[in-house]
Write an enzyme that holds these catalytic residues in place. Structure first.
Site, short mmCIF file in Angstrom:
data_model
loop_
_atom_site.label_atom_id
_atom_site.label_comp_id
_atom_site.label_asym_id
_atom_site.label_seq_id
_atom_site.Cartn_x
_atom_site.Cartn_y
_atom_site.Cartn_z
N GLY A 1 2.22 -1.42 -6.30
CA GLY A 1 0.75 -1.44 -6.08
C GLY A 1 0.47 -0.75 -4.86
O GLY A 1 -0.48 -0.19 -4.99
N ALA A 2 1.40 -0.74 -4.07
CA ALA A 2 1.11 -0.18 -2.76
C ALA A 2 2.51 0.00 -1.99
O ALA A 2 3.21 -0.91 -2.31
CB ALA A 2 0.20 -0.52 -1.88
N GLU B 1 -0.39 -4.43 2.92
CA GLU B 1 0.18 -3.41 3.57
C GLU B 1 0.03 -3.29 4.71
O GLU B 1 0.89 -2.99 5.70
CB GLU B 1 -0.30 -2.08 2.79
ZN ZN Z 1 4.95 -5.79 0.46
#
Ligand code: ZN
Length: 1032
Positions: free
Chosen positions: A436-437, A472
C-alpha cells in the site's frame, strides 16, 4: 509498510469449526522428523540436512556461535583451514525444538591461535576418523527407525559454506557478525533507464567492535567490479570479495587482525540490472494519455532488498548515516530521503544530484531513491516542507494528500512531543507499487490508489488515503526513529503504526468515521488468530521467507488491537501517551525489543498488574482467550481458556492471559462511566460486587479487549431479550461484538447455529453500520461456501433468509451521493449483498446507473461507494463487460479504475476469467501488482474458484518470481485460492501441490493456514448441513 489492504480484505474468509485436525495433532515441535520428514512441511532448510555434493568433503553446519566456547570456535576454524570440516555437532547439541532456532547475536569471524591449532588437530584426527566411518554409512544406520526412503535426517551439520569463487566463505550464519559496525555510507548510483541497468559505488566507513579477520555484509545480484580497503590512516589497497549467494552475503577476509576500536573504509564498485519485480532498485513504466511510454526507477527495500541496490549491512539494527548521489538525464528528477544539496553537470548530458547527508542514523530498509519525471505540490508545516509527487497528468489528484499529510504531521509533532526530525517530507505516488505504501524516512512511497483522490471522491475513498498517510507518518516515529532490533518484533513498527493510524484519524478527521473500520479489523484479527497455524506477536524469525511472513495480520492488526486494549485499560487518557513519549525519547535513534516498550509503559503507570506482566502474556503466546461468563444469582464467574478452532485434548494448551476484562450491566451500559474492569489473571475469577437484581452482563465493553466472550446459564438469552426490546441498551460496538462472537462460538461448537439465528432476529431493528456489516459478512461467508458446494436448495433458502432479514434495510438505501462515511459503508454492504443475491430492484438500479454513466460519456458520476456494486453487476453481461474493459483502459482515476478491475474479475464467463487472470500475470493491460486482487475477486464466484486453483498450480514459478515466497501478496493468493474449498478431494490436492514445492513454498505458514482452513470448512459442513436444513 502498509499492506495493500484491499487485497487483505478478509470479507471472504470461511467458516471454521471446532475439529480435530490430524495434520495438526502434533505441533511441529513434537514431530518426529526422522519419521515424518518426507511428508511434514516443517520449516526445514534443505541446507540443514543434506551432504554438500559439490565438495569432496562432508561439510557440516555450524551452530550459532553463542553455543560454542572459544576453543570450539577455534577448532571449527582449524578444521576449516585444514580442509577437514568434520564436526558432528548434532545429537544433544542440536535442538529440534523449533524450526525457528534463535541465532543469538553472533560476534565475529575468528582465526585459531597456534596452540589451539595443535590441540584441535589431535581432536580432529579422532573425530575425522569416526566421521569418515559415519560418512560411508547411510546417515540413518544408527537411528531407531532404520533407513527410510530418503536420507533427509542426516545427523550432520554444515560448517562453513563455499563461496562462488570456490574458496571457503568465512561466515556460516544468516545473521551478520557483530564485530564490525557501519558508521556511514557514501552511495553513488548511476541508473540507465534505456538499458535498465545501473552502476554504483558504495563507500562504507566502519568501526571495529571486536577483533576480527573478516568483514561480512549483504549483497544480492550485484556484480562487484572493484573493491578497496583502507585501515585507519593506512593506504587504500585492493581486496578480494568473496560471495555466498544463498545467504546474499559477501565477505572480505584479512590475514591481519582488525583490532577493536580501529576505523576502516571499504569501497565497492558494482553493476547490476534494475529489478523487474517490486523490490530492490526497480524499473517501472506507464503510458501517458497521448500514448507515449515513460520509464522510471524507484526503490522498495523493506524488509531485505536494500542489498539488491547497494552492498550493506542489511539488518535493522545496523543503523548508519547516508550520503546519496544520483545521476540522471535532464528530463528526469531524482528524489531521496534528504533534501538536495547540490547539482553538478557531468559530461554526456548527465546530471548528478547530491543529497544532504542524513541528519539521523537510519536502518538500510528505510533508504530510498527515485528517478522519474514527476511533478509536485508543496507546503510548509513547522520546519518541514511537505510535498506530494505524482506522474504529471495526475497532479490534480494530489491536493487532498497534501492537506491530509500536513494536518497529520502537525498532529504527530504535538502528540509525540518530538518534532519530525527532517527538513522535508515527500509523499510519492508510484505507478507500479506492490504494497500500500512504504515509510522510507523523508520519502514515503505509495501506490497511486493509496495517495491520489479526485475532488469529487467520496469520503470513503478519502478515508483510504487518509489512513494510509496516517500509518506511514506514524512510522516516522515508530519504526524510523525507534526501530525494532530484529524482524521478530516487526509488530513494534507495524502494530503501532496501525494503531496510530486509527487513533490519529479519530482525532484529526472525525468525519471520516474510522471507528467502524478499526472494529472490523479487530474481528478479522481474532478470526485469523483463532487458527492453530497462527503465531505469537513476537516470533522467532531467521530465514528470508520467515521475515516476509511477519508482514501479516498478527503483526499489524493484532498488534494494534492489543495496544488499544492496553490504552483502554489504563486509567485516564494520557498515561498511554506519556508512556510512548517516554519510550520514544529514551530510545530515539536506537533499536528496541518488545520488553523495552512494556518497561517504558510500566514506568509511567502505577497500576496493578504491571503493564509489562500483563502485555507479555499477549505478545509471547499465540492466540487469545475465550472468556466464559457463568452466573449463579449474584455470583458471576469468569473462566478463561485458549480459543482454538482446531484443537483436541492432546494439544490443549495451558496458556493463560492477564485479561483486563471490562463489563457493563443493565443498570448502566452505554456511557463510558458504566464500565467496570476486572483483571482475570488465573484460570477463573469471580465478580463479587454484582447485585442479584442485575438482569444481564455484557463483557468486553465496546470490544476494546482482544478476546471472545461466551455467556452460559441464560446469559445469551438475557442479552438477546434485552436487544429485542431496545437495541440502544448497548453501544453499536457491543452489538457488533455480540454478532461476531456468536458466529465464532458456533464455529467453535459452543453454540448451535440455531442460537446464531436467534440472535440475528434482533437485526430487524438494527440500523447501525457495524452490527449489520458484521452479520452480512458472516452470512455471506456461509452463503458462498454453500454455493461452492452446489447445495442448491440451501443456497436458495439462505438467500431468502438474508433478503427477509435485511430486506427492509436494503429497501431504505438510496442511490444518490451520500456524505456520511458510516452510511456509505452500510449502503455498499447492503446493496453489494442484495445485488450478489440477484435481488431484482438492486440489479435494475445498478444497470440504470451504469447505462446513464456510459451514455453521459463520463460526465455523470456514480457515487464512489456504489461504483463497486454497479461495475460488478455490469460485468455480468458480456456486452457491458467489454464496455467496462474499454473504460478501464482509459480511466486515469485510480480508485475508480480499481473498482472497474474488480468488476471485470467478477465475471462468471469462463473465457473472460481466464483472460483476466492471464492479463494480470502478463502485466500489460492489467498491472501485475493487481494480480492478488484479481485472484481474490475471481475466487468469490463459482466459475472462477476452480480456474484459479489450476492457474496457481500452473504458474507458481512465475508467481514467486513476481512476489517473494512468504510475502503478503503470496499469502493473499494462497488464501484466496484455497479458503473456498471444503472437500477432502480439494484438501488432498492442495496438500499434494504445496508439499511438492519444497523450498519453493511448502514451508510457508500460509500453507498450514490454508490446510487448516479447508479442514475446518469440511468439518463445519459435515456438522451443519443438517442443521441448516432444519433451521433455515
Ligand atoms: Zn507499516
Amino acid at each position: 509498510m502498509n499492506l495493500d489492504s484491499e487485497n487483505a480484505d478478509d470479507k471472504y474468509s470461511l467458516p471454521r469449526n471446532m475439529i480435530e485436525n490430524r495434520m495438526f495433532e502434533e505441533e511441529p515441535d513434537v514431530v518426529d522428523l526422522a519419521k515424518e520428514s518426507t511428508t511434514f512441511p516443517v520449516a526445514l532448510d534443505p541446507d540443514d540436512v543434506v551432504y554438500e555434493p559439490r565438495s569432496s568433503r562432508l561439510l557440516v553446519r555450524g551452530l550459532g556461535e553463542n553455543d560454542m566456547d572459544e576453543d570450539d570456535e577455534d577448532c571449527e576454524s582449524s578444521a576449516r583451514l585444514l580442509g577437514m570440516s568434520f564436526m558432528n555437532r548434532s545429537g544433544a547439541h542440536r535442538s529440534l525444538s523449533s524450526p525457528y532456532t534463535r541465532q543469538g547475536a553472533p560476534r565475529s569471524c575468528a582465526r585459531p591461535s597456534a596452540r589451539t591449532l595443535v590441540v584441535c588437530m589431535l581432536f580432529l584426527v579422532i573425530v575425522a576418523s569416526m566421521t569418515m566411518v559415519l560418512y560411508f554409512l547411510p546417515g540413518c544406520t544408527f537411528t531407531r527407525s532404520g533407513c527410510p526412503k530418503t536420507n533427509t535426517t542426516i545427523p550432520f551439520e554444515k560448517v562453513y559454506p563455499v563461496s562462488t569463487s570456490g574458496e571457503v566463505f568465512p561466515w556460516a550464519q544468516l545473521r551478520l557478525p557483530r564485530s564490525i559496525r557501519p558508521l556511514s555510507y557514501d552511495l553513488t548510483l548511476n541508473p540507465d533507464l534505456d538499458s535498465m541497468t545501473f552502476t554504483g559505488r558504495t563507500i562504507i566507513h566502519m568501526s571495529v567492535l571486536h577483533n576480527t579477520k573478516c568483514i561480512v555484509l549483504h549483497s544480492a545480484y550485484l556484480n562487484i567490479t572493484k573493491a578497496t580497503f583502507k585501515l585507519g590512516d593506512g593506504q587504500a589497497r585492493g581486496v578480494t570479495v568473496l560471495e555466498y549467494k544463498p545467504r546474499e552475503q559477501i565477505a572480505v577476509a584479512f590475514t591481519e587482525v582488525l583490532k577493536t576500536g580501529q576505523d576502516c573504509v571499504l569501497t565497492l564498485e558494482y553493476s547490476a540490472n534494475l529489478s523487474h519485480t517490486y523490490d530492490g532498485f526497480y524499473n517501472s513504466s506507464y503510458t501517458e494519455k497521448d500514448g507515449s511510454k515513460r520509464v522510471l526507477a524507484a526503490t522498495q527495500f523493506e524488509p531485505l532488498s536494500a542489498r539488491k541496490a547497494f552492498p550493506c549491512f542489511d539488518a535493522p539494527d545496523f543503523k548508519a548515516t547516508f550520503l546519496i548521489r544520483i545521476r540522471r538525464k535532464p528530463n528526469h528528477l531524482s528524489l531521496s530521503n534528504m533534501p538536495k544539496a547540490k547539482t553538478t553537470q557531468l559530461p554526456n548530458d548527465v546530471i548528478e544530484d547530491e543529497f544532504e547527508k542524513t541528519s539521523v542514523n537510519m536502518s538500510t530498509y528505510l533508504v530510498a531513491f527515485i528517478v522519474a519525471n514527476f511533478t509536485h505540490i508543496s507546503r510548509n508545516v513547522s520546519e518541514t516542507q511537505v510535498s506530494v509527487y505524482s506522474v504529471p497528468e495526475k497532479w490534480e489528484h494530489t491536493d487532498y494528500a497534501l492537506d491530509t499529510g500536513c494536518k497529520l504531521l502537525e498532529f504527530y509533532n504535538g502528540f509525540f512531543e518530538i518534532n519530525y526530525p527532517l527538513k522535508k517530507l515527500d509523499l510519492v505516488a508510484i505507478p507500479d507499487f506492490l504494497a500500500g505504501a512504504m515509510e522510507n524516512w523523508g520519502l514515503i512511497t505509495f501506490r497511486e490508489t493509496s495517495l491520489l483522490v479526485g475532488k469529487q471522491s467520496s469520503n470513503l475513498e478519502k478515508q483510504v488515503v487518509a489512513s494510509v498517510i496516517a500509518h506511514e507518518l506514524a512510522h516516522q516515529w515508530f519504526g524510523n526513529l525507534v526501530t525494532m532490533r530484529w524482524w521478530n518484533d516487526l509488530w513494534l513498527n507495524e502494530g503501532f503504526a496501525t494503531y496510530m493510524q486509527y487513533m490519529s484519524l479519530q482525532t484529526v478527521f472525525p468525519q471520516l468515521d474510522i471507528g467502524n473500520l478499526f472494529l472490523a479489523v479487530r474481528f478479522r484479527a481474532l478470526d485469523k488468530d483463532a487458527l492453530n497455524s497462527s503465531h505469537a506477536v513476537s516470533t522467532e524469525v531467521n530465514k528470508p521467507e520467515q521475515v516476509e511472513e511477519m508482514f501479516d495480520s498478527v503483526s499489524y492488526e493484532k498488534g494494534a488491537s492489543i495496544l488499544l486494549m492496553l490504552n483502554a485499560s489504563l486509567p485516564g487518557d494520557q498515561q498511554f501517551r506519556k508512556g510512548i513519549i517516554q519510550y520514544l525519547k529514551e530510545f530515539s535513534g536506537l533499536n528496541t525489543d518488545t520488553n523495552d516498550l512494556w518497561n517504558s509503559l510500566t514506568q509511567v503507570s502505577a497500576q496493578h498488574p504491571n503493564v509489562s506482566e500483563m502485555m507479555s502474556s499477549w505478545t509471547s503466546q499465540k492466540g487469545f482467550p475465550l472468556v466464559t461468563v457463568s452466573r449463579k444469582g449474584g455470583q458471576v464467574t469468569l473462566t478463561q481458556e485458549h480459543f482454538r478452532l482446531t484443537s483436541d485434548n492432546a494439544t490443549q494448551t495451558s496458556s493463560l492471559w492477564i485479561i483486563p476484562v471490562t463489563y457493563v450491566t443493565d443498570n448502566c451500559s452505554v456511557a463510558p462511566e458504566c464500565r467496570r474492569t476486572f483483571y482475570l489473571k488465573t484460570k477463573s475469577g469471580t465478580l463479587k460486587e454484582l447485585p442479584e437484581s442485575v438482569k444481564w452482563v455484557k463483557v468486553n465493553y465496546r470490544n476494546t479487549g482482544f478476546y471472545i466472550t461466551h455467556y452460559e446459564d441464560g446469559g445469551w438469552a438475557a442479552l438477546i431479550d434485552a436487544l429485542s426490546h431496545n437495541v440502544s441498551v448497548l453501544t453499536h460496538e457491543d452489538r457488533a461484538s455480540l454478532v461476531h462472537n456468536m458466529f465464532a462460538l458456533s464455529r467453535l461448537g459452543r453454540v448451535s447455529f440455531h442460537q446464531v439465528l436467534h440472535l440475528l432476529k434482533y437485526m430487524s431493528n438494527e440500523t447501525h453500520t457495524s452490527p449489520v456489516t458484521e452479520a452480512l459478512l458472516q452470512l455471506g461467508v456461509i452463503y458462498r461456501l454453500l454455493d461452492k458446494r452446489q447445495e442448491h436448495r440451501l443456497v436458495a433458502r439462505m438467500k431468502s433468509y438474508i433478503l427477509h432479514q435485511f430486506g427492509s434495510l436494503m429497501d431504505k438505501q438510496t442511490w444518490e451521493e451520500e456524505d456520511s462515511v458510516s452510511k456509505q459503508e452500510l449502503r455498499s454492504a447492503l446493496l453489494g449483498m442484495a445485488c450478489s443475491l440477484n435481488e431484482e430492484k438492486c440489479i435494475s438500479q445498478s444497470r440504470a446507473l451504469f447505462k446513464q454513466y456510459v451514455e453521459s460519456n463520463g460526465t455523470s458520476r456514480i457515487p464512489g461507494d456504489l461504483q463497486q456494486v454497479v461495475f460488478t453487476v455490469a460485468a455480468q453481461s458480456n456486452e457491458d463487460w467489454a464496455t467496462l474493459l474499454t473504460m478501464y483502459g482509459q480511466a486515469t482515476y485510480d480508485a475508480e479504475k480499481r473498482k472497474m478491475l474488480r468488476g471485470l474479475a467478477s465475471t462468471q464467463d469462463a473465457r473472460l476469467i481466464v483472460w483476466v487472470l492471464k492479463a494480470g500475470l502478463r502485466g500489460d493491460v492489467i498491472q501485475t501488482q493487481e494480480l492478488p486482487l484479481v485472484i481474490s475477486t475471481v475466487c468469490n464466484g463459482f466459475t472462477g474458484y476452480l480456474f484459479v486453483w489450476d492457474f496457481i498450480q500452473e504458474n507458481w514459478d512465475s508467481l514467486i518470481e513476481k512476489f517473494p515466497v512468504g510475502s503478503f501478496a503470496i499469502q493473499t493468493i494462497i488464501k484466496s485460492a484455497t479458503s473456498h474449498f471444503s472437500t477432502q478431494a480439494h484438501l488432498d490436492q492442495v496438500q499434494g501441490f504445496f508439499y511438492s514445492l519444497r523450498e519453493r513454498g511448502s514451508q510457508m505458514r500460509s500453507v498450514q493456514e490454508a490446510l487448516e482452513t479447508i479442514r475446518l470448512n469440511q468439518r463445519w459442513m459435515e456438522k451443519n448441513l443438517a442443521t441448516l436444513e432444519k433451521w433455515l
